[in-house]
Scaffold this active site. Sequence first.
Site, PDB file in Angstrom:
ATOM      1  N   ASP A  82     -16.550  54.427   1.822  1.00  0.00           N
ATOM      2  CA  ASP A  82     -16.664  53.447   2.911  1.00  0.00           C
ATOM      3  C   ASP A  82     -18.143  53.194   3.152  1.00  0.00           C
ATOM      4  OD1 ASP A  82     -13.980  52.862   3.819  1.00  0.00           O
ATOM      5  OD2 ASP A  82     -13.875  54.927   4.505  1.00  0.00           O
ATOM      6  N   ARG A 152     -17.806  46.113  14.017  1.00  0.00           N
ATOM      7  CA  ARG A 152     -17.571  46.161  12.567  1.00  0.00           C
ATOM      8  C   ARG A 152     -17.215  44.772  12.028  1.00  0.00           C
ATOM      9  NH1 ARG A 152     -12.924  50.299  11.790  1.00  0.00           N
ATOM     10  NH2 ARG A 152     -13.554  50.246   9.580  1.00  0.00           N
ATOM     11  N   LYS A 182     -10.958  44.214   4.178  1.00  0.00           N
ATOM     12  CA  LYS A 182     -10.005  45.011   4.953  1.00  0.00           C
ATOM     13  C   LYS A 182      -9.997  44.544   6.411  1.00  0.00           C
ATOM     14  CE  LYS A 182     -13.373  48.731   5.764  1.00  0.00           C
ATOM     15  NZ  LYS A 182     -13.732  50.128   5.454  1.00  0.00           N
ATOM     16  N   HIS A 183      -8.895  44.709   7.130  1.00  0.00           N
ATOM     17  CA  HIS A 183      -7.656  45.451   6.858  1.00  0.00           C
ATOM     18  C   HIS A 183      -6.524  44.437   6.931  1.00  0.00           C
ATOM     19  CE1 HIS A 183     -10.588  48.175   8.774  1.00  0.00           C
ATOM     20  NE2 HIS A 183     -10.100  49.124   7.992  1.00  0.00           N
ATOM     21  N   HIS A 195      -5.972  55.065  13.459  1.00  0.00           N
ATOM     22  CA  HIS A 195      -6.288  56.443  13.107  1.00  0.00           C
ATOM     23  C   HIS A 195      -5.499  57.402  13.998  1.00  0.00           C
ATOM     24  CE1 HIS A 195      -9.904  54.415  11.491  1.00  0.00           C
ATOM     25  NE2 HIS A 195      -9.894  55.386  10.602  1.00  0.00           N
ATOM     26  N   ASP A 264      -4.904  51.767   3.379  1.00  0.00           N
ATOM     27  CA  ASP A 264      -5.792  52.588   4.187  1.00  0.00           C
ATOM     28  C   ASP A 264      -5.320  54.041   4.031  1.00  0.00           C
ATOM     29  OD1 ASP A 264      -7.852  53.215   5.915  1.00  0.00           O
ATOM     30  OD2 ASP A 264      -7.306  51.722   7.410  1.00  0.00           O
TER      31      ASP A 264
END
Length: 492
Positions: A82, A152, A182-183, A195, A264
Amino acid sequence: MTHTEPLTARAALPADLDEAAHRCLVAGFDGTTAVPDDLKRLIDRGLGGVILFTRNIRDADQVRGLTDSLRALRADLLVAIDNEGGGIGHLVTAGAPEVPGNYALGVVDDPALTARCADALAGHLASLGITVSYAPVADLQVQADNPIVRTRAFGGEAGVVSRHLRAWIEATEARGVASCAKHFPGHGGTLTDSHHELAVDPRPYERLDLEPFRAAIAAGVPMMMSAHVVFPALDENRPATLSRRILRDLLRLELGFDGVLVSDALEMKAIADRYGEAAGARIALAAGADQVIVAVADLGVTLECRDAVLGALRSGTLAEERVREASERVRGLAERYAEPSVAVRAWDPGVGLEAARRAVDGQAARGGARGAHVVDLFPAPHPALNWGGEDLLTEMRALDPTATGTAVSGEPEDAEGLAGAILRRAGRAPLIVATSDSGLYPWQGRVAEALMARRPDGVRVATGLPEGGALCSYGRGKANLRAVAEVLVGAR
């Protein structure tokens, strides 16, 4: 711990199908020099890729030695990491270029500058023998309380995000490094971090954030990563990673993506808690993924996922042609990218700070804060993203050694009491109060309000998304914080 591989796993399937199944796996592991025996056996069986984390990084020479050792075991092994920039990455101790996060690049809105930042990151990866970068983020930051996308993203407008995706993808490709958008089909409309638990985007189909992914496909992105997010408008029962309707019908058939689709990480709780990693691997491949990532260092989890895939092939619940199709896509990717560049041309080491400065420069100058007391309020670093905990005080003191300060990275028991103690330490020094996404972390707002109530002359700074007119860095990467510190002390 060493895990013994079942003898029946190889015997039950043709050797080429066994190899194809292994090619569909990406494994994390522990160690910086020696390759674990379990990983060697997986590589020997055809493992498609490995993913590196901070636990695998000491310095640049060590990383290059590690990637050379991995490829000595299998030349077409993909080595991934990453590497988004903006403090989100794992290569700080290996000399990673300091570039601001995507949001700052979107604020500047100069795709050529974004391409130069992406070139620096990709050039550094190539020099280390890493040829897959799980970046850029193609999500839109459209939900104010989204806890995971935020800076991000290149922004919240599809056109802005799309043009910066194109610049990033093309620059990375020019370095011989595979990029990964992504995503899919977007994580920006959720209120949950996948997560930690399953996320849901409740919007109707016409409001989903598909345009940036279309732009990434048009730019020739060789990889995409799926989101552990449920989209009821597309499939009310399964997250995208496990949904044939999303991975095959939407991404392959409607959008026309023919590159490698990677999941992922399966140990994320959105998958692990509800399905389990092993079942997640089997279902994701059946749904249309080409590779599944098992990022945890415990290779026993990877072996469990592998055995679930092999078992499903033996029973017929996972179609042989699906695995062979996925394997061939990965093989094609490896032919393009697995071999790193021998000679890597130099990249611009100053481009990241240039970009961060341009993001800050459009705001009102706030110079004259020399000798200030800096109060930096921020959440604890996200363990999966590995933001390194850089703080504003460090960057201020690099420019002004007389600066003092207090860094607070977690909710205090008594906000008012903390504010009083800080003000006593600050005395009559100029006061700077920085928060990072205080809307998500109300304790920051309480501390900041208590400070500003007693010191209305204090200067407010935001180190995440913009906050009510505060001087904003648009991220907590080192370059972001250095650029805003320069404005605060009048260094430029």
